[in-house]
Design a protein around this motif. Structure first.
Motif, PDB file in Angstrom:
ATOM      1  N   THR A 147       0.821  -1.221   0.000  1.00  0.00           N
ATOM      2  CA  THR A 147       0.000   0.000   0.000  1.00  0.00           C
ATOM      3  C   THR A 147       0.850   1.265   0.000  1.00  0.00           C
ATOM      4  OG1 THR A 147      -0.220  -0.031   2.412  1.00  0.00           O
ATOM      5  CG2 THR A 147      -1.978  -1.095   1.135  1.00  0.00           C
ATOM      6  N   ARG A 148       2.097   1.177   0.452  1.00  0.00           N
ATOM      7  CA  ARG A 148       2.977   2.355   0.470  1.00  0.00           C
ATOM      8  C   ARG A 148       3.989   2.350  -0.685  1.00  0.00           C
ATOM      9  NH1 ARG A 148       0.344   1.184   4.643  1.00  0.00           N
ATOM     10  NH2 ARG A 148      -0.163   2.699   6.229  1.00  0.00           N
ATOM     11  N   ASP A 149       3.892   1.311  -1.494  1.00  0.00           N
ATOM     12  CA  ASP A 149       4.729   1.174  -2.689  1.00  0.00           C
ATOM     13  C   ASP A 149       6.219   1.248  -2.369  1.00  0.00           C
ATOM     14  OD1 ASP A 149       5.036   0.698  -5.402  1.00  0.00           O
ATOM     15  OD2 ASP A 149       5.134   2.845  -5.880  1.00  0.00           O
ATOM     16  N   VAL A 150       6.629   0.433  -1.367  1.00  0.00           N
ATOM     17  CA  VAL A 150       8.041   0.324  -1.002  1.00  0.00           C
ATOM     18  C   VAL A 150       8.398  -1.158  -0.936  1.00  0.00           C
ATOM     19  CG1 VAL A 150       8.113   2.494   0.302  1.00  0.00           C
ATOM     20  CG2 VAL A 150       7.586   0.370   1.490  1.00  0.00           C
ATOM     21  N   PRO A 151       9.676  -1.486  -1.087  1.00  0.00           N
ATOM     22  CA  PRO A 151      10.080  -2.900  -0.970  1.00  0.00           C
ATOM     23  C   PRO A 151       9.776  -3.454   0.428  1.00  0.00           C
ATOM     24  CG  PRO A 151      11.844  -1.584  -1.932  1.00  0.00           C
ATOM     25  CD  PRO A 151      10.792  -0.627  -1.458  1.00  0.00           C
ATOM     26  N   LEU A 152       9.526  -4.744   0.480  1.00  0.00           N
ATOM     27  CA  LEU A 152       9.213  -5.414   1.743  1.00  0.00           C
ATOM     28  C   LEU A 152      10.323  -5.201   2.778  1.00  0.00           C
ATOM     29  CD1 LEU A 152       7.352  -7.265   3.390  1.00  0.00           C
ATOM     30  CD2 LEU A 152       8.513  -9.223   2.341  1.00  0.00           C
ATOM     31  N   GLY A 153      11.579  -5.331   2.382  1.00  0.00           N
ATOM     32  CA  GLY A 153      12.701  -5.143   3.305  1.00  0.00           C
ATOM     33  C   GLY A 153      12.730  -3.735   3.892  1.00  0.00           C
ATOM     34  N   THR A 154      12.391  -2.746   3.071  1.00  0.00           N
ATOM     35  CA  THR A 154      12.349  -1.353   3.549  1.00  0.00           C
ATOM     36  C   THR A 154      11.269  -1.198   4.613  1.00  0.00           C
ATOM     37  OG1 THR A 154      13.130  -0.545   1.413  1.00  0.00           O
ATOM     38  CG2 THR A 154      12.007   1.042   2.832  1.00  0.00           C
ATOM     39  N   MET A 155      10.103  -1.778   4.357  1.00  0.00           N
ATOM     40  CA  MET A 155       9.000  -1.674   5.327  1.00  0.00           C
ATOM     41  C   MET A 155       9.389  -2.349   6.641  1.00  0.00           C
ATOM     42  SD  MET A 155       6.159  -0.575   6.323  1.00  0.00           S
ATOM     43  CE  MET A 155       5.729   0.245   4.805  1.00  0.00           C
ATOM     44  N   LYS A 156      10.014  -3.517   6.549  1.00  0.00           N
ATOM     45  CA  LYS A 156      10.437  -4.212   7.771  1.00  0.00           C
ATOM     46  C   LYS A 156      11.434  -3.356   8.548  1.00  0.00           C
ATOM     47  CE  LYS A 156       9.709  -8.998   6.328  1.00  0.00           C
ATOM     48  NZ  LYS A 156      10.349 -10.296   6.062  1.00  0.00           N
ATOM     49  N   SER A 157      12.342  -2.690   7.848  1.00  0.00           N
ATOM     50  CA  SER A 157      13.326  -1.816   8.511  1.00  0.00           C
ATOM     51  C   SER A 157      12.648  -0.637   9.188  1.00  0.00           C
ATOM     52  CB  SER A 157      14.359  -1.310   7.498  1.00  0.00           C
ATOM     53  OG  SER A 157      15.140  -2.372   7.035  1.00  0.00           O
ATOM     54  N   TRP A 158      11.683  -0.015   8.485  1.00  0.00           N
ATOM     55  CA  TRP A 158      10.965   1.121   9.078  1.00  0.00           C
ATOM     56  C   TRP A 158      10.289   0.702  10.380  1.00  0.00           C
ATOM     57  CZ3 TRP A 158       7.756   3.444   4.436  1.00  0.00           C
ATOM     58  CH2 TRP A 158       8.620   4.086   3.540  1.00  0.00           C
ATOM     59  N   VAL A 159       9.601  -0.428  10.338  1.00  0.00           N
ATOM     60  CA  VAL A 159       8.869  -0.881  11.518  1.00  0.00           C
ATOM     61  C   VAL A 159       9.841  -1.277  12.626  1.00  0.00           C
ATOM     62  CG1 VAL A 159       7.307  -2.659  12.423  1.00  0.00           C
ATOM     63  CG2 VAL A 159       6.818  -1.569  10.217  1.00  0.00           C
ATOM     64  N   ARG A 160      10.887  -2.020  12.288  1.00  0.00           N
ATOM     65  CA  ARG A 160      11.863  -2.461  13.290  1.00  0.00           C
ATOM     66  C   ARG A 160      12.521  -1.269  13.979  1.00  0.00           C
ATOM     67  NH1 ARG A 160      15.255  -5.194  10.172  1.00  0.00           N
ATOM     68  NH2 ARG A 160      13.654  -6.659   9.777  1.00  0.00           N
ATOM     69  N   ARG A 161      12.980  -0.292  13.169  1.00  0.00           N
ATOM     70  CA  ARG A 161      13.605   0.905  13.755  1.00  0.00           C
ATOM     71  C   ARG A 161      12.603   1.716  14.575  1.00  0.00           C
ATOM     72  NH1 ARG A 161      16.133   2.183   8.221  1.00  0.00           N
ATOM     73  NH2 ARG A 161      17.905   0.778   8.215  1.00  0.00           N
ATOM     74  N   GLY A 162      11.399   1.813  14.066  1.00  0.00           N
ATOM     75  CA  GLY A 162      10.355   2.544  14.799  1.00  0.00           C
ATOM     76  C   GLY A 162      10.052   1.901  16.136  1.00  0.00           C
ATOM     77  N   LEU A 163       9.966   0.565  16.144  1.00  0.00           N
ATOM     78  CA  LEU A 163       9.704  -0.150  17.399  1.00  0.00           C
ATOM     79  C   LEU A 163      10.866   0.008  18.381  1.00  0.00           C
ATOM     80  CD1 LEU A 163       7.988  -3.418  16.113  1.00  0.00           C
ATOM     81  CD2 LEU A 163       6.925  -1.496  17.322  1.00  0.00           C
ATOM     82  N   ALA A 164      12.085   0.037  17.878  1.00  0.00           N
ATOM     83  CA  ALA A 164      13.250   0.231  18.753  1.00  0.00           C
ATOM     84  C   ALA A 164      13.197   1.621  19.387  1.00  0.00           C
ATOM     85  CB  ALA A 164      14.547   0.053  17.965  1.00  0.00           C
ATOM     86  N   LYS A 165      12.856   2.640  18.594  1.00  0.00           N
ATOM     87  CA  LYS A 165      12.727   4.001  19.132  1.00  0.00           C
ATOM     88  C   LYS A 165      11.584   4.074  20.141  1.00  0.00           C
ATOM     89  CE  LYS A 165      14.386   6.504  15.045  1.00  0.00           C
ATOM     90  NZ  LYS A 165      13.977   7.397  13.944  1.00  0.00           N
ATOM     91  N   LEU A 166      10.488   3.415  19.807  1.00  0.00           N
ATOM     92  CA  LEU A 166       9.332   3.389  20.695  1.00  0.00           C
ATOM     93  C   LEU A 166       9.696   2.743  22.030  1.00  0.00           C
ATOM     94  CD1 LEU A 166       6.285   4.042  20.771  1.00  0.00           C
ATOM     95  CD2 LEU A 166       5.862   1.770  19.872  1.00  0.00           C
ATOM     96  N   LYS A 167      10.436   1.651  21.980  1.00  0.00           N
ATOM     97  CA  LYS A 167      10.842   0.960  23.202  1.00  0.00           C
ATOM     98  C   LYS A 167      11.721   1.865  24.061  1.00  0.00           C
ATOM     99  CE  LYS A 167      13.287  -3.086  24.923  1.00  0.00           C
ATOM    100  NZ  LYS A 167      14.144  -4.204  24.596  1.00  0.00           N
ATOM    101  N   ARG A 168      12.688   2.546  23.446  1.00  0.00           N
ATOM    102  CA  ARG A 168      13.551   3.443  24.206  1.00  0.00           C
ATOM    103  C   ARG A 168      12.762   4.569  24.850  1.00  0.00           C
ATOM    104  NH1 ARG A 168      16.937   2.525  19.784  1.00  0.00           N
ATOM    105  NH2 ARG A 168      16.319   4.483  18.787  1.00  0.00           N
ATOM    106  N   CYS A 169      11.817   5.117  24.109  1.00  0.00           N
ATOM    107  CA  CYS A 169      11.000   6.210  24.640  1.00  0.00           C
ATOM    108  C   CYS A 169      10.157   5.734  25.828  1.00  0.00           C
ATOM    109  CB  CYS A 169      10.094   6.760  23.541  1.00  0.00           C
ATOM    110  SG  CYS A 169       8.999   8.101  24.070  1.00  0.00           S
ATOM    111  N   LEU A 170       9.587   4.549  25.718  1.00  0.00           N
ATOM    112  CA  LEU A 170       8.727   4.022  26.772  1.00  0.00           C
ATOM    113  C   LEU A 170       9.526   3.669  28.031  1.00  0.00           C
ATOM    114  CD1 LEU A 170       6.333   1.801  24.662  1.00  0.00           C
ATOM    115  CD2 LEU A 170       5.773   3.942  25.831  1.00  0.00           C
ATOM    116  N   GLU A 171      10.810   3.371  27.884  1.00  0.00           N
ATOM    117  CA  GLU A 171      11.630   3.002  29.040  1.00  0.00           C
ATOM    118  C   GLU A 171      12.072   4.213  29.848  1.00  0.00           C
ATOM    119  OE1 GLU A 171      14.683   0.641  27.203  1.00  0.00           O
ATOM    120  OE2 GLU A 171      13.464  -1.178  27.314  1.00  0.00           O
ATOM    121  N   ILE A 172      11.951   5.382  29.287  1.00  0.00           N
ATOM    122  CA  ILE A 172      12.394   6.606  29.988  1.00  0.00           C
ATOM    123  C   ILE A 172      11.440   6.942  31.096  1.00  0.00           C
ATOM    124  CG2 ILE A 172      12.785   9.074  29.747  1.00  0.00           C
ATOM    125  CD1 ILE A 172      13.726   8.538  26.900  1.00  0.00           C
TER     126      ILE A 172
END
Length: 172
Positions: A147-172
Motif C-alpha cells: 500500500t505504500r509502494d516500497v520494498p518489503l525489506g524497507t518496510m520491515k526496517s521502518w517498523v523495526r527501527r520505529g519499534l526500537a525508538k518506541l521501546k527506548r522512549c517508553l523506558e524513559i
C-alpha cells in the motif's frame, strides 16, 4: 491524598474525577435511588474534604478507603429509615461488592496509553503510520509495503527501527 489533607482544592477535583463514577455506583447499588445515591456521594466528598488527613496509606489504597467510606455512608442513609423503595436491606448491603476496575488501575492504564501515544508521536511519520496500521489495523509487512509502494525489506526496517525508538522512549 496528602495534597488534599493540606487543603489543596485541585487535589479534591482530581480525586473526584478519578473516583466519583465508582463511588456513585457503590452508593446506587446500596440505595437503589439515584437522588439518594447522589446525596450520599456528596456527603462522601464533603466528609473527605474534612477528614483527608485521617487517610493512612499503610492500611488501604486511596480507592479502597474511599469505597469503604461510600459504602458506609450509603448504609448510614439506609439505617435512618428514609430510603425505602429500591434499596437493598441493610444486612445485604454489607455483602455488595464492586467489580469495576479500581481507580488507580484505570489511572495507570490511562497514563500508559498517554505515554504510548506520546512516544508514537515522536517517531518519523512513515514509521508512525506503519506501526499504527500494523498494530491497530492488523496489517502485515507485505500489506504495508504494497500500500505504500516500497520494498518489503524497507518496510520491515521502518517498523523495526520505529519499534526500537518506541521501546527506548517508553523506558524513559
Amino acid at each position: 491524598m496528602a495534597r488534599l489533607a493540606n487543603g489543596d482544592r485541585s487535589a479534591l477535583e482530581f480525586i473526584y474525577n478519578a473516583t466519583s463514577a465508582k463511588l456513585f455506583g457503590i452508593c446506587l447499588r446500596i440505595l437503589g435511588e439515584r437522588n439518594e445515591a447522589e446525596d450520599a456521594l456528596q456527603d462522601v466528598y464533603v466528609n473527605l474534604w474534612r477528614s483527608a488527613d485521617r487517610y493512612d496509606p499503610e492500611r488501604a489504597s486511596p480507592i479502597s478507603w474511599l469505597a469503604t467510606f461510600a459504602r458506609n455512608r450509603a448504609i448510614d442513609r439506609l439505617r435512618t429509615g428514609k430510603v425505602q423503595r429500591g434499596a437493598v436491606p441493610v444486612d445485604e448491603a454489607m455483602e455488595i461488592t464492586d467489580d469495576a476496575p479500581l481507580a488507580d488501575a484505570m489511572l495507570e492504564t490511562e497514563q500508559r496509553n498517554e505515554k504510548i501515544h506520546h512516544c508514537l508521536g515522536e517517531l518519523e511519520e512513515r514509521q508512525q503510520d506503519a506501526i499504527r496500521t500494523a498494530f491497530f489495523n492488523g496489517a502485515t509487512y507485505a500489506e504495508l509495503a504494497e500500500t505504500r509502494d516500497v520494498p518489503l525489506g524497507t518496510m520491515k526496517s521502518w517498523v523495526r527501527r520505529g519499534l526500537a525508538k518506541l521501546k527506548r522512549c517508553l523506558e524513559i
